[in-house]
Scaffold this active site. Sequence first.
Site, PDB file in Angstrom:
ATOM      1  N   LYS A 113      -8.855   9.417   6.195  1.00  0.00           N
ATOM      2  CA  LYS A 113      -7.957  10.577   6.134  1.00  0.00           C
ATOM      3  C   LYS A 113      -8.091  11.432   7.386  1.00  0.00           C
ATOM      4  CE  LYS A 113      -6.929  10.896   1.286  1.00  0.00           C
ATOM      5  NZ  LYS A 113      -7.645  11.372   0.093  1.00  0.00           N
ATOM      6  N   LYS A 196       2.147  -7.923  -2.247  1.00  0.00           N
ATOM      7  CA  LYS A 196       1.835  -6.793  -3.091  1.00  0.00           C
ATOM      8  C   LYS A 196       2.974  -5.791  -3.115  1.00  0.00           C
ATOM      9  CE  LYS A 196      -1.516  -3.058  -3.386  1.00  0.00           C
ATOM     10  NZ  LYS A 196      -1.420  -1.921  -2.488  1.00  0.00           N
ATOM     11  N   LYS A 199       3.869   1.411  -2.482  1.00  0.00           N
ATOM     12  CA  LYS A 199       4.692   2.458  -1.889  1.00  0.00           C
ATOM     13  C   LYS A 199       4.739   2.334  -0.369  1.00  0.00           C
ATOM     14  CE  LYS A 199       5.403   5.613  -4.483  1.00  0.00           C
ATOM     15  NZ  LYS A 199       4.983   6.510  -5.542  1.00  0.00           N
TER      16      LYS A 199
END
Length: 330
Positions: A113, A196, A199
Amino acid sequence: MSKEKVISGIRPTGNLHLGNYFGAVRSFLEMQNEYDCMFFIADWHSLTTNPRPEDIKRSVRTILTEYLACGINPEIAPIYAQSDVPEVLELYLYLNMNAYLGDLERCTTFKEKARKQPDNVNAGLLTYPTLMAADVLIHRATKVPVGKDQEQNMEMMRRYARRFNQMYNVEFFPEPANFSLSEKAIKVPGLDGSGKMGKSEGNCIYLMDDPKTIKKKVMKAVTDNGPTEPNSPKPDVIQNLYTFLEIVSTPETYKYFDDKWNNCEQQFYGELKKQLVEDIVRFTDPIRERIREIEAAPERLDRVLKAGAEAARESARTTLAEVRHIIGFK
Ligand code: TRP
């Protein structure tokens, strides 16, 4: 014998797709009957990326609507918003006092992150694992259903539980075990040829997609020129279609198309896709219907959240009173 306590945090990240359904949601539906389950929407955690207020509000209600439509039953498994249970924050503070900078900085989720948002490497991001530990330890839960990406956070959680127990020489917090979702999960492929549905892959069929949208997405699915000899192995893009048939169609339907492949028939992909559209729509239709029902009477969401928060706070207060006592506060 009392049932084991299971707690699960849900990231409020938009609409559910078939990958989510067969990955986590279906396991949650089973779990709520077998265990003493609570679900919560991790809206505090979402602040680490500084979303806009209206987005937070909407995303919590969207995810709640969809989970209820899928069959999460708040009568047996309370579902609450993390931000409705302030007791979590007090435990978060205590845990932070025993969480070391070095450990937190080494977490791969933190490093990732920090790399993604270099201008906003905030303390909330750094202490994500202590907040997550507080979410679970506040109920002294013993099991947490999580995907592979959360294993390190789970290790941190156990470490904080252990450290607290050692520090105060008590056996207070259990070390919560991972309840691996991946064992029971069916991995839903993408129809764009990728392995897969996700999103970030941009290849999702959402539970709330209408039949027209589903048709458009399925008809665009990547295929090849067809089988070239009898009983040949299926290339990945074709296997993806068959995996889909396995998930949403009947065994007879699967066999019907499997035979076509094995007999080296030509030009049946159109028929297969049409069948898939029909079966996906049949599967998602009742869910979509329930989403619409909830949207038509949104007060239900407030009732569910209120009842969930009450149940969660009661459990949280009990834990916190003991924690305060152990630490040396009144
Ligand atoms: N970190 C989890 C995720 O990204 C969400 C979460 C927050 C969670 N708190 C939790 C999951 C507590 C389980 C238990 O998916």
